[in-house]
Scaffold this active site. Structure first.
Site, PDB file in Angstrom:
ATOM      1  N   GLY A   1       9.622  -3.521   7.099  1.00  0.00           N
ATOM      2  CA  GLY A   1       8.643  -2.470   6.841  1.00  0.00           C
ATOM      3  C   GLY A   1       8.012  -1.995   8.122  1.00  0.00           C
ATOM      4  N   ALA A   2       8.837  -1.890   9.167  1.00  0.00           N
ATOM      5  CA  ALA A   2       8.313  -1.713  10.528  1.00  0.00           C
ATOM      6  C   ALA A   2       8.228  -0.265  10.988  1.00  0.00           C
ATOM      7  CB  ALA A   2       9.173  -2.498  11.516  1.00  0.00           C
TER       8      ALA A   2
ATOM      9  N   TYR B   1      -4.702  -3.190 -10.426  1.00  0.00           N
ATOM     10  CA  TYR B   1      -3.589  -3.407  -9.490  1.00  0.00           C
ATOM     11  C   TYR B   1      -2.875  -4.688  -9.901  1.00  0.00           C
ATOM     12  CZ  TYR B   1      -1.056  -3.641  -5.031  1.00  0.00           C
ATOM     13  OH  TYR B   1      -0.071  -3.699  -4.062  1.00  0.00           O
TER      14      TYR B   1
ATOM     15  N   ALA C   1       2.276 -10.183  -7.899  1.00  0.00           N
ATOM     16  CA  ALA C   1       3.272 -10.323  -6.835  1.00  0.00           C
ATOM     17  C   ALA C   1       2.703 -11.099  -5.657  1.00  0.00           C
ATOM     18  CB  ALA C   1       3.748  -8.944  -6.384  1.00  0.00           C
TER      19      ALA C   1
END
Length: 257
Positions: free
Chosen positions: A14-15, A150, A156
């Site tokens: 996710g960079a 959320y 998660a």
């Protein structure tokens, strides 16, 4: 302070933006060799150019959707062994239980929960065999301070917190460290998107998103660079006794309500 990261190979997922890009930039500034992974090849190239402009360090990139089957194996094949793995990629949808469709729930978990676990399953055995290595999981405060609006992300993150603690408890026996960071609301595109979703769900008007970000610690959102500094220090030999711990980086917000 010398963080002793010169020449260390660091894989950051996710960079291409946000916290992941800030982490990659911070590692490069410390002399490490970041490898950037994200889905968008064009965004990755822009991120790599920005890092080189800021640090003088050329970085490798790998455009890949980590939610796809076999993605972790492909990362290992193309990137090879690393000293530090930073799991950061994730796009879990906001909304209450009756607002998150099953396919969106599963897709969000496939990328973040299974994505983190799959990469750890590939890299942890190599680190254990080598007798050294660090896995840093960027998780999120929703796992420690869950909210019904959320719920997909809260569940998660709670799973990944337990995963990090369990693996981090075993890791030191093999010379490896595993830790996590739970950022609270950070100035990223994703936080803006979630704020708009929350405003739409509450009031039917996404333009009221700023009202969902009231009462922040220090009167502001956290900056991605502040999260990155915590991750980089935690992954460095300077934090050599850190494992099995998930750091709540929320400015004390969970205790102020």
């Amino acid at each position: 302070m010398d963080l002793q990261l010169q020449g260390k190979r660091v894989l950051v997922t996710g960079a291409s933006k946000g916290i992941g890009l800030a982490c990659a930039t911070a590692f490069a500034r410390e002399g490490a060799e970041p490898i950037l992974v994200a889905r968008d090849g064009a965004a990755l190239q822009a991120a790599a150019q920005a890092i080189q402009a800021q640090t003088g360090k050329a970085v490798r990139t790998l455009a890949l959707d980590l939610a796809q089957a076999g993605a972790a194996a492909r990362v290992l094949d193309e990137a090879g062994a690393v000293d530090i793995l930073v799991n950061n990629a994730g796009a879990v949808p906001g909304g209450a239980l009756d607002q998150v469709a099953d396919d969106r729930w599963r897709a969000g978990w496939e990328l973040k929960v299974h994505g983190y676990i799959d990469l750890a399953r590939h890299y942890y055995p190599l680190m254990r065999q080598a007798g050294t290595g660090v896995i840093a999981n960027v998780i999120g405060m929703a796992g420690s301070a869950p909210r019904a609006d959320y719920i997909c992300g809260a569940a998660a993150n709670a799973s990944l917190i337990a995963f990090t603690r369990a693996l981090g408890g075993d890791a030191p026996r093999h010379g490896v460290r595993v830790f996590g960071v739970n950022p609270s609301r950070t100035r990223t595109d994703r936080v803006l998107t979630l704020a708009k979703q929350r405003a739409q769900a509450r009031w039917g008007d996404e333009s009221r998103w700023e009202e969902t970000l009231s009462d922040l610690p220090f009167g502001r959102l956290m900056e991605a660079e502040e999260v990155a500094d915590m991750v980089v220090f935690g992954a460095s030999p300077r934090a050599g006794y850190l494992s099995g711990t998930v750091i709540d980086l929320d400015g004390g917000e969970q205790y102020a309500r």
